[in-house]
Every structure is written in C-alpha cells, then in structure tokens.
Design a protein around this motif. Structure first.
Motif, PDB file in Angstrom:
ATOM      1  N   SER A 140       0.834  -1.193   0.000  1.00  9.68           N
ATOM      2  CA  SER A 140       0.000   0.000   0.000  1.00  9.68           C
ATOM      3  C   SER A 140       0.874   1.250   0.000  1.00  9.68           C
ATOM      4  O   SER A 140       0.612   2.207  -0.746  1.00  9.68           O
ATOM      5  CB  SER A 140      -0.922  -0.006   1.223  1.00  9.68           C
ATOM      6  N   ARG A 165       1.241   3.979  -3.010  1.00  7.04           N
ATOM      7  CA  ARG A 165       1.082   5.423  -2.763  1.00  7.04           C
ATOM      8  C   ARG A 165       2.282   6.205  -3.266  1.00  7.04           C
ATOM      9  O   ARG A 165       2.131   7.277  -3.879  1.00  7.04           O
ATOM     10  CB  ARG A 165       0.873   5.670  -1.265  1.00  7.04           C
ATOM     11  N   SER A 178      -8.072   0.476  -2.849  1.00 10.23           N
ATOM     12  CA  SER A 178      -8.130   1.555  -1.865  1.00 10.23           C
ATOM     13  C   SER A 178      -7.190   2.697  -2.240  1.00 10.23           C
ATOM     14  O   SER A 178      -7.555   3.878  -2.123  1.00 10.23           O
ATOM     15  CB  SER A 178      -7.772   1.002  -0.491  1.00 10.23           C
ATOM     16  N   CYS A 179      -5.996   2.339  -2.697  1.00  8.79           N
ATOM     17  CA  CYS A 179      -5.046   3.387  -3.108  1.00  8.79           C
ATOM     18  C   CYS A 179      -5.588   4.190  -4.284  1.00  8.79           C
ATOM     19  O   CYS A 179      -5.438   5.427  -4.334  1.00  8.79           O
ATOM     20  CB  CYS A 179      -3.700   2.757  -3.471  1.00  8.79           C
ATOM     21  N   GLN A 211      -8.783   4.607  -5.041  1.00 14.48           N
ATOM     22  CA  GLN A 211      -9.911   5.425  -4.579  1.00 14.48           C
ATOM     23  C   GLN A 211      -9.412   6.651  -3.825  1.00 14.48           C
ATOM     24  O   GLN A 211      -9.925   7.768  -4.014  1.00 14.48           O
ATOM     25  CB  GLN A 211     -10.820   4.575  -3.674  1.00 14.48           C
ATOM     26  N   ASN A 212      -8.393   6.455  -2.965  1.00 21.16           N
ATOM     27  CA  ASN A 212      -7.835   7.604  -2.232  1.00 21.16           C
ATOM     28  C   ASN A 212      -7.158   8.583  -3.173  1.00 21.16           C
ATOM     29  O   ASN A 212      -7.239   9.802  -2.979  1.00 21.16           O
ATOM     30  CB  ASN A 212      -6.842   7.115  -1.180  1.00 21.16           C
ATOM     31  N   LYS A 250      -9.662  10.757  -4.904  1.00 20.63           N
ATOM     32  CA  LYS A 250     -10.309  11.741  -4.040  1.00 20.63           C
ATOM     33  C   LYS A 250      -9.386  12.868  -3.600  1.00 20.63           C
ATOM     34  O   LYS A 250      -9.845  13.833  -2.974  1.00 20.63           O
ATOM     35  CB  LYS A 250     -10.852  11.031  -2.787  1.00 20.63           C
ATOM     36  N   LYS A 251      -8.104  12.774  -3.909  1.00 17.66           N
ATOM     37  CA  LYS A 251      -7.169  13.803  -3.445  1.00 17.66           C
ATOM     38  C   LYS A 251      -7.445  15.135  -4.142  1.00 17.66           C
ATOM     39  O   LYS A 251      -7.717  15.170  -5.349  1.00 17.66           O
ATOM     40  CB  LYS A 251      -5.729  13.361  -3.691  1.00 17.66           C
TER      41      LYS A 251
END
Length: 728
Positions: free
Chosen positions: A400, A404, A498-499, A501-502, A505-506
């Motif tokens: 993860s 990122r 998840s990465c 999706q995050n 959204k940044k």
C-alpha cells in the motif's frame, strides 16, 4: 749269554766295551752336569733365601693364630646376637602374617579414598561393597576396622550429595548451552534439507534426461555442478559438525544415575531429574518481551527449545528409564501448546513482512529439526497458515505504501519513448500491445503513464514475496497456486483499489490526472490475464483446472474507473461553479454590451480544452462528462436568474444573459466531444432558451394559450419560474 757262551775272551771284550760305554756315558753326564751346574747353584741360593722367609712365615703364622684366637671371642658374642635376632625374626614373621590380613583392607580403603578424590564415585561404591562383604569381616576384631565400618555410610551420603551437586551443575550447564545445542542441530537439519533438495533435483534431472536428452543437456550440466557444490559444502562443514555430546559433558547425569541406582534410590533420582527439567522447560518456553522486534530474538528462542529437546532425546536413547517416550511426548505437547500461543501473540506485533518471512523460515527449520528427532510438528505447520494470513496483511500494508509512493511520483502523462531501446525497456516491464502504435515512427508516446509498468512490476514482486512464504510448507502446487491467487486478489481488490480510490479523491488530482487514471486502469485491467499466466507459470498449474481461482482485477479497475469518472464529473462541475462565482452581471443595465461576458468565454474555452484531453477516454465517458457539464452549467445559470437575493432585473440584463446562453448553445452545437446524435447536447440548455425567448419576445399570450399542450413553444417553461422572473 752270547758273550759268555759263544766266544773266548768275550767277557773281556764285553767289559772293555762296557767300560767304553760307561766312559761315554760319564762324559755325557759330565757335560750335562756342567750344563746344569749354574742352575743348581742358583737353586741352592734360593733355598738359602727361603729359609729366612720360612722363619718370617713362622712368625706370621704364630701371630695369625693369636689373632684368630682373639677373634673367636667376638664370633662367640655375635653368635649369641644371632640367636637373639632369630627370635626377633620369628616375631616379625608373626606380625607380617597378621599385617597381610590387614593390608588388603587398608589398600582397599586407600583405593576408596583415592577414588573419592578423583570423583570416581561409582567405583568408590563398588569398593565399599567389597570392603563390607569381603575384606572387613576378616579383620573385624581390630579397632581401625570398626572406624572404617562407621565411616562407610557417611561416605555414601557424601557421594550422594556430591553427585547431586554435579547433577545440578550439569542442569545449569545444559540450560546455558541449550541455545548453542539447538542452533547446531537446526544448522545440521538445514544442511541436510539442502542436500536432500539438491539430490532430488539431480534425480529429477536424470529422469528428465531420459525423456528429453537433447533439450535438457545444458540444464543437467548446471544441476550437476550445483549438486557437486552442495557436496563440497557438506564436506567443508563435515569437520565442523558438533553434537550434544561435543557441547555438553553428560557424564554427571550418567554417574549420578548409576550412583542412585546402586544405592537403591533410582526412582528418587528420576523424579528429581524430571521435575527439574520441567522447570527448565517452563523457563525456556518463556519468551523475552522484545522477542518480536528482531529475528535474533526468535532464533534464540527456537534454539533454546531445540537444544532442550535434543538433550532430552539424547538422554532418552543413552539411559534406560531416566526419561521415557511417554514423558518426552507429554513434555513436547505441553511445550508445543505454549510455543503456538507465544508465536500467535508475538507474531501479531510484527509489521515488517521481511521479519514475518524470517520467522516463517525459522519455524520451518525448527519444525524440520524436531521432526527429525521424532517429535510431531503438524500443529506448527497449521500455525504457519495462520501466520501466512498475517504475512499477507503485512505485505498488503507494505505494498500500500509502495503504491502510494508510485502514485505520488507519477506525472500522469503518457510515457514518451525516443527510440526502440526505450520502447523495449517499457514493454519488458509491462505487456503492452498496440499494432497501430507500433506502426508509428519514433519518437512516440505510450498511452499509459509511468505508474502503470511500475504497478504491474510491483504486483509481480508481491506474488514473488507471497510465494516465498509458501515454500517449504509441504503443500501441493495446487494449494500454492490457490494461495497465490487469493493473496493477489486481496492486493488488487483491497490494497490497490483503496489506493486508487484515495488517489482519485485527493484535492490536487485534476481533470487531466483523472483522465490519465482512467486510461491507466484500462491498461491494468487488460494486463490481469498476463498476471494469471505469470502465476500459472510459477506453480505449473493450468488455468483450465477446475479449482483454479480467477483474479478479480477486472472489477477492481472497473470500480476505480467508475470512481474516476464520477470524480471527473464532480470536478468539472466544481470548476464551472468557480467560473460562475466570478460572474459580475449588472442586473440594472439599460442595454447589453453586445458581446458575451468574459467569464463565460473563459469557461467555454476551459471546457473546450478540457474535452480535447478526453479524446483518449472511452466515448461514453467523454460524452457523459460533456453532457453533465452542460447540464450543470445550464442549471447554474438558471439558479443565477432565480436567486432569491436578486430582486430586480432589467431587460438589458436579460439581453446580456441571452448573449451568454447563445454562446453556450454555440459551444454545444460545435460538438466538443464526438458521438452525440443531432442536437442532443443543445437540449441541455433548452429550459433556459425557452424561458429567455419568452421574455425576449414577450410572447405571454402564446405561452398562456399553449400551456399544457405537447406542441407548446414554451413547453419547458415552468409557470412558477416564469412568474418569479417576471416579478424581478
């Protein structure tokens, strides 16, 4: 007779001849006497001398006789002394006979003392038995024998105390050396396993050589070299092989066991030994609080346990009855339960996948070592499956962070390749195929950004890392394949999803980046089949197998793409709102400026340049984004007219607003995104258009007459909206 009888005068002649013969003899005698005369003289002279010597001899003999008589007196005295000595000798003989009875006793007692001094206690006990049963009864009438008899029980107790002290020292020694013993045993087990693996590979190569001799000739040669090196390594380590006997002196326990057995206290000794070893087992099984922080903490913990049970196994095989198989099995089951509980607790603190992997390798070596000594270890391999899930969790956390970092470092621009070499470097990392792009000349750009090959390579690295844990677990290829696919699915559906999706959204991710993310996810989705092939090649399990799981990357990337599309719509609307917020209408102007507002022209230029970027997106996505933007713009303009804070609007302002709407309609009719049928995009502004037309031509009669009819010119005008605007 012839002289007297035969001839006359024969007598005369005979006498004459006889005289002649006598004279001859006389002359010879005279000659002889003359010859020996000097010797005779000398002999006479000697005789005269001898007479003097004879006189001297007589004097000496007389003197000797006198002295002999005097000496006889001393002989008589010495003879009397000899008589007294004979009496003493007879007494000595009697004493010697008595001492010969006592000497064996004294020698045995001296031997006993010597054996005690050199710590040969078992021999000392045997000597005591001989003294008591054989020697002491012969001389029991002497006082020193009674003293010996009284001392023997004390010596036995002393031996018991000393041997027990030696046993305690032995127990302390094996407690200190158990980690070294265990480390040596684990090292030997690991070397043996490496050797067996190399030998098995060699056998596989020989079998493959018979089946495919020509094709595998080079591979066979390489494996033979590998096996040879393994043999050489084994030879190098052979001299260094140490056993428990090399590291610990077991003689105290043997000695103590024999001593207590001879004394009839063998059962007491066995109970004491087992009790003390159980206490030591509890201490060995108690881990350090910081054990989970380093691999050395786990290695020392396992080494101590292995050393403990290696010693017990050695005691089991070299002694009779001190420990039994039932005792060792009971002790092992107790230890195994404690070990599993400790590993569950401490492994849960491990957040580093490398440390978890090292722990797994240590557990495998630990299990293989103790299995070699006959201890059941199935529960340890079951525990490894629990730790495998935790290992996967730590891998997911690590990857993860890697994902990122990759997303943070990406420029979200197509990958430029200047020549064939750069192009091959990229496709060596990512399975990209595009016949149309292959026809283009260099330099050219690949549609995906730099993060795509990096993500793909990291997924493969994750598979390799997951595979490392599956090795040496004694599982079939099908089970390993299933484990790899499940862990990879978790990586794709949970971590990477998840990465993504995050990332989407940044706040700093703009429309250009979102477009590139959609393109990237499309290519990653297409690469999932290559990941499945990659796993199949590792495990040699065909994807056509009934129980083979599939990767869920398709849904992951589809969800990420849908989220990115939604974020595109949201950001487009937010950008439109930003332009709307800077609108500065003069709602009381008498007439319009004759041209559209500057903010609106800037907004339209922004939308046009933005939709040009959408050319790489799937057609429906670009069309939906364009329609959504136009609808949102239309609604925002309508809300601007109907704002409750706006109390009055002049016709000049209506005309200016109409010019802006006309620009919006022109933008919609210019087909900013291809694929719309007819004036579909213009319909987004139909509500505004009919409302403004109603006020521009002031055609209220037609509106009222046709209201509610399907053919009405102002069908999209809501009465309340028209009334609100009319009031203003």
């Amino acid at each position: 007779r012839s002289v007297y009888d035969d001839q006359p005068n024969a007598h005369q002649k005979f006498m004459e001849k006889l005289d002649a013969c006598i004279r001859n003899h006389d002359r010879e005698i005279e000659k002889m006497c003359n010859f020996h005369h000097q010797g005779f003289v000398d002999a006479i002279t000697e005789l005269l001398k001898v007479r003097a010597d004879a006189e001297k001899l007589k004097v000496q003999v007389t003197d000797t006789n006198r002295r002999l008589q005097d000496a006889g007196k001393e002989v008589i005295a010495q003879t009397e002394e000899i008589i007294r000595c004979r009496v003493q000798q007879r007494n000595i003989t009697t004493v010697v006979e008595k001492l010969q009875l006592c000497l064996p006793v004294l020698e045995m007692y001296s031997k006993l003392k010597e054996q005690m001094s050199v710590k040969r206690y078992y021999s000392a006990l045997k000597t005591m038995e001989q003294l008591e049963n054989l020697y002491l009864p012969r001389v029991s009438q002497y006082r020193f024998c009674q003293i010996m008899i009284e001392n023997l029980p004390k010596l036995r107790e002393e031996i018991k105390e000393i041997s027990m002290s030696d046993l305690k020292d032995f127990l302390e020694s094996i407690r200190k050396h158990s980690d070294r013993i265990g480390e040596t045993a684990m090292k030997q087990a690991q070397q043996q396993k490496t050797f067996s693996t190399a030998l098995q590979k060699q056998n596989n190569v020989n079998y493959s050589r018979n089946m495919h001799l020509g094709r595998n000739r080079i591979l066979e040669s390489k494996n033979e070299i590998t096996l040879k090196r393994t043999f050489e390594d084994e030879d190098e380590h052979e001299e260094e092989v140490l056993t428990a006997q090399d590291l610990v002196d077991f003689s105290p326990v043997y000695r103590c066991l024999h001593i207590y057995s001879v004394l009839g206290d063998g059962e007491i000794f066995e109970n004491y030994y087992r009790k003390q070893r159980r206490k030591q087992a509890r201490l060995v099984l108690q881990p350090q609080s910081s054990m989970h922080e380093t691999v050395e903490g786990y290695r020392r913990y396992f080494s101590q346990i292995v050393g403990f049970f290696v010693v017990e196994d050695h005691i089991l095989h070299v002694t009779q009855g001190l420990v039994t198989r039932t005792y060792t099995d009971e002790l092992w089951n107790m230890a195994l339960s404690k070990i599993i509980a400790v590993l569950r607790t401490h492994s849960s603190y491990c957040s580093d996948p490398d440390l978890v992997l090292e722990l797994k390798n240590l557990i495998v070596v630990f299990a293989d070592t103790l299995q070699g000594y006959g201890f059941p270890v199935n529960r340890l391999f079951d525990l490894l499956f629990e730790i495998r899930d935790q290992y996967n969790e730590t891998l997911l956390k690590k990857w993860s962070g890697l994902f990122r970092d990759i997303f943070e470092a990406d420029n979200y621009s197509p990958i430029p390749v200047a020549n064939e070499e750069e192009y091959r470097i990229v496709i060596s990392k990512f399975p990209f195929q595009d016949p149309e792009l292959d026809k283009q000349s260099f330099p050219k750009k690949l549609p995906m950004s730099q993060s795509v090959p990096q993500i793909y390579m990291q997924v493969k690295e994750f598979i390799y890392a997951s595979l490392k844990f599956s090795e040496s677990l004694h599982r079939s290829s099908t089970e390993i394949d299933d484990m790899l696919r499940k862990s990879t699915n978790l990586l794709l559906t949970r971590t990477l999803s998840s990465c993504l999706q995050n990332l989407i959204k940044k706040p700093h991710i703009g429309l250009t980046e979102l477009v590139q993310i959609i393109i990237n996810t499309t290519h990653l989705e297409q690469a999932c089949k290559y990941l499945e092939d990659f796993i199949s090649n590792i495990t040699n399990i065909s994807q056509l197998t009934v129980h083979t799981a599939r990767l869920y990357g398709l849904s992951t990337f589809k969800d990420a793409r849908h989220a990115a599309e939604g974020e595109i719509y949201t950001k487009l609307n937010q950008k439109i709102d930003e332009f709307i917020q800077i609108a500065d209408y003069d709602w009381t102007m008498s007439e319009s400026d004759g041209r559209a507002s500057g903010y609106l022209m800037d907004l339209i230029n922004f939308l046009r340049s933005t939709f040009q970027v959408f050319t790489h997106l799937p057609g429906k996505v670009a069309q939906t984004a364009c329609m959504s933007a136009c609808q949102h713009l239309s609604m925002s303009l309508m809300q601007m007219l109907l704002d409750s804070e706006l109390k009055q609007i002049s016709m000049g302002a209506i005309q200016q607003f109409n010019l802006d709407v006309i620009q919006c309609e022109l933008f919609a009719s210019s087909e900013p995104v291809p694929g719309f049928q007819g004036d579909t995009l213009q319909l987004a502004f139909i509500d505004l258009r009919q409302l403004l037309d109603l006020f521009m031509v002031w055609d209220w009669s037609t509106y009222l007459a046709d209201y509610g009819q399907a053919t009405s010119k102002y069908l999209r005008v809501n009465p309340s909206t028209a009334l609100t605007l009319l009031e203003k």
